[in-house]
Design a protein around this motif. Structure first.
Motif, PDB file in Angstrom:
ATOM      1  N   UNK A 210       0.862  -1.183   0.000  1.00 19.78           N
ATOM      2  CA  UNK A 210       0.000   0.000   0.000  1.00 19.78           C
ATOM      3  C   UNK A 210       0.895   1.229   0.000  1.00 19.78           C
ATOM      4  N   UNK A 211       0.747   2.069  -1.003  1.00 19.34           N
ATOM      5  CA  UNK A 211       1.575   3.272  -1.063  1.00 19.34           C
ATOM      6  C   UNK A 211       1.199   4.209   0.084  1.00 19.34           C
ATOM      7  N   UNK A 212       2.176   4.832   0.734  1.00 21.27           N
ATOM      8  CA  UNK A 212       1.870   5.698   1.881  1.00 21.27           C
ATOM      9  C   UNK A 212       0.976   6.890   1.543  1.00 21.27           C
ATOM     10  N   UNK A 213       0.961   7.315   0.279  1.00 18.77           N
ATOM     11  CA  UNK A 213       0.138   8.463  -0.100  1.00 18.77           C
ATOM     12  C   UNK A 213      -1.319   8.093  -0.345  1.00 18.77           C
ATOM     13  N   UNK A 214      -1.617   6.818  -0.480  1.00 13.13           N
ATOM     14  CA  UNK A 214      -3.015   6.407  -0.676  1.00 13.13           C
ATOM     15  C   UNK A 214      -3.859   6.841   0.519  1.00 13.13           C
ATOM     16  N   UNK A 215      -5.136   7.077   0.267  1.00  7.64           N
ATOM     17  CA  UNK A 215      -6.044   7.528   1.318  1.00  7.64           C
ATOM     18  C   UNK A 215      -7.039   6.406   1.627  1.00  7.64           C
ATOM     19  N   UNK A 216      -7.017   5.955   2.872  1.00  9.20           N
ATOM     20  CA  UNK A 216      -7.880   4.842   3.286  1.00  9.20           C
ATOM     21  C   UNK A 216      -8.673   5.273   4.510  1.00  9.20           C
ATOM     22  N   UNK A 217      -9.984   5.084   4.459  1.00  9.92           N
ATOM     23  CA  UNK A 217     -10.855   5.460   5.561  1.00  9.92           C
ATOM     24  C   UNK A 217     -10.766   4.485   6.718  1.00  9.92           C
ATOM     25  N   UNK A 218     -11.721   4.562   7.615  1.00  6.93           N
ATOM     26  CA  UNK A 218     -11.736   3.710   8.807  1.00  6.93           C
ATOM     27  C   UNK A 218     -12.822   2.645   8.684  1.00  6.93           C
ATOM     28  N   UNK A 219     -12.773   1.670   9.597  1.00  3.90           N
ATOM     29  CA  UNK A 219     -13.722   0.569   9.530  1.00  3.90           C
ATOM     30  C   UNK A 219     -13.489  -0.309   8.317  1.00  3.90           C
ATOM     31  N   UNK A 220     -12.216  -0.448   7.918  1.00  2.00           N
ATOM     32  CA  UNK A 220     -11.850  -1.195   6.716  1.00  2.00           C
ATOM     33  C   UNK A 220     -11.397  -2.601   7.101  1.00  2.00           C
ATOM     34  N   UNK A 221     -11.873  -3.586   6.361  1.00  2.00           N
ATOM     35  CA  UNK A 221     -11.447  -4.972   6.546  1.00  2.00           C
ATOM     36  C   UNK A 221     -10.628  -5.402   5.351  1.00  2.00           C
TER      37      UNK A 221
ATOM     38  N   UNK B 284      -0.616   4.788  -5.403  1.00  2.00           N
ATOM     39  CA  UNK B 284      -0.330   6.067  -4.755  1.00  2.00           C
ATOM     40  C   UNK B 284      -1.520   7.000  -4.675  1.00  2.00           C
ATOM     41  N   UNK B 285      -2.303   7.123  -5.729  1.00  2.00           N
ATOM     42  CA  UNK B 285      -3.405   8.082  -5.741  1.00  2.00           C
ATOM     43  C   UNK B 285      -4.760   7.422  -5.519  1.00  2.00           C
ATOM     44  N   UNK B 286      -4.763   6.169  -5.066  1.00  2.00           N
ATOM     45  CA  UNK B 286      -6.014   5.475  -4.777  1.00  2.00           C
ATOM     46  C   UNK B 286      -6.664   6.026  -3.517  1.00  2.00           C
ATOM     47  N   UNK B 287      -7.973   5.875  -3.432  1.00  2.00           N
ATOM     48  CA  UNK B 287      -8.721   6.260  -2.240  1.00  2.00           C
ATOM     49  C   UNK B 287      -9.719   5.151  -1.917  1.00  2.00           C
ATOM     50  N   UNK B 288      -9.796   4.796  -0.650  1.00  2.13           N
ATOM     51  CA  UNK B 288     -10.707   3.758  -0.165  1.00  2.13           C
ATOM     52  C   UNK B 288     -11.570   4.383   0.920  1.00  2.13           C
ATOM     53  N   UNK B 289     -12.875   4.335   0.753  1.00  4.70           N
ATOM     54  CA  UNK B 289     -13.788   4.970   1.690  1.00  4.70           C
ATOM     55  C   UNK B 289     -13.951   4.194   2.981  1.00  4.70           C
ATOM     56  N   UNK B 290     -14.746   4.745   3.876  1.00  7.18           N
ATOM     57  CA  UNK B 290     -15.039   4.084   5.144  1.00  7.18           C
ATOM     58  C   UNK B 290     -15.823   2.791   4.904  1.00  7.18           C
TER      59      UNK B 290
END
Length: 339
Positions: A203-214, A225-231
């Protein structure tokens, strides 16, 4: 219920209980042990004892400042009594610590340590990040609760904390992201490389990942790097959120809230996957996915609408990968293109 189990994070921040000094930890540990000493912890089942749901935890441990941490400590006390060979490990990892943050720092440092970057250095890094970032502390608890709710194999939060490499890799990413956002990018990339080598999760450190993720099973996860994962998203093993070539810029997928991505699925390019969508295992997604839509195939195409049978309102909560519980577009009045 999850939010009720997380209130302690803000309380700890307000009272200033987190500290990096040994002298400050001793009274906190004594207090934690005092809380548990007043509670009977009978050994009524093997392993970590009987499984307790998130709802039961919230109802039965509401008087404690941090119900989740109290439950983890109880389970480790039962585990140590049931299997004395594990006792030293459980004490070193959990029972010798006053807070979940302290235990998390020690558990994670064990996995990523090396001869030239020793465990105590990692502990300092994790504790510094956890102390400075309240969202990181809350996310760790929400991720742990997500595993308890969604993974039938994760019956005990102590087991998730100690043994789940998906949870552990995700928390290491959160350290790397914290370092990246504070300008310590080379160190963040070093964390990424160690996590990739040890856990098989990149997982690239710049990626944005929300909380409550499994991240279930976790092997083979790649997030660009530019990926985003929601809550409240659930990802199975061998999922790739990648780009489509060597062009720079914003080039990776964006997943909305409550998305379920099945094992072996690949999502490529700067495309949006809408809230509560489902990606069937093995699919290759190259186009945007509307909310509440099920896509399948290579390349993936919409095949139906999400049907929630358990009333959770989130496909990621139900973890249903079967094609039997969808409403086909032909029956729902939506054409085969999902428009």
């Amino acid at each position: 219920e999850a939010d009720g189990a997380l209130d302690a994070t803000q309380t700890n921040e307000a009272t200033g209980r987190r500290s990096g000094t040994v002298g400050a930890r001793e009274p906190r540990l004594a207090e934690a042990l005092g809380e548990l000493s007043a509670v009977s912890v009978p050994v009524t089942a093997p392993g970590f004892g009987p499984a307790i749901s998130v709802d039961d935890m919230t109802r039965s441990l509401y008087e404690f400042e941090d119900p989740l941490w109290v439950l983890i400590r109880r389970e480790c006390m039962v585990g140590a009594a049931n299997d004395p060979q594990l006792a030293s490990f459980l004490y070193a990892s959990v029972l010798n610590h006053a807070t979940l943050e302290d235990a998390l720092a020690v558990v994670l440092s064990y996995h990523v340590q090396s001869d030239y970057f020793v465990a105590l250095q990692w502990v300092d890094l994790f504790e510094e990040a956890l102390e400075q970032d309240v969202s990181m502390r809350r996310a760790a608890r929400k991720d742990l609760i997500a595993a308890m709710r969604r993974d039938p194999a994760s019956t005990h939060p102590a087991g998730v904390l100690l043994f789940s490499k998906g949870f552990q890799a995700l928390q290491c990413y959160r350290l790397a992201h914290s370092l990246w956002m504070r300008g310590r990018r080379e160190l963040a990339l070093y964390v990424q490389s160690m996590v990739s080598a040890h856990f098989g999760v990149d997982i690239h450190p710049a990626a944005r990942i929300g909380s409550g993720v499994l991240i279930d099973h976790a092997t083979g996860i790649v997030i660009g790097e530019t990926a985003a994962v929601g809550d409240d998203v659930s990802l199975l093993h061998n999922v790739t959120l990648g780009g489509t070539g060597k062009v720079g810029g914003d080039r990776h997928p964006k997943l909305g809230r409550g998305v379920l991505v099945g094992a072996g699925a690949t999502v490529l390019g700067n495309i949006h996957v809408g809230d509560c969508a489902r990606i069937v295992p093995g699919s290759v997604v190259l186009k945007p996915v509307p909310a509440f839509t099920v896509v399948s195939g290579v390349p993936a195409r919409p095949i139906g609408k999400v049907v929630l049978e358990l009333g959770s309102a989130l496909p990621s909560e139900e973890m249903q990968h079967s094609l039997q519980n969808i409403e086909a577009f032909e029956l729902s009045g939506i054409d085969g293109a999902g428009l």
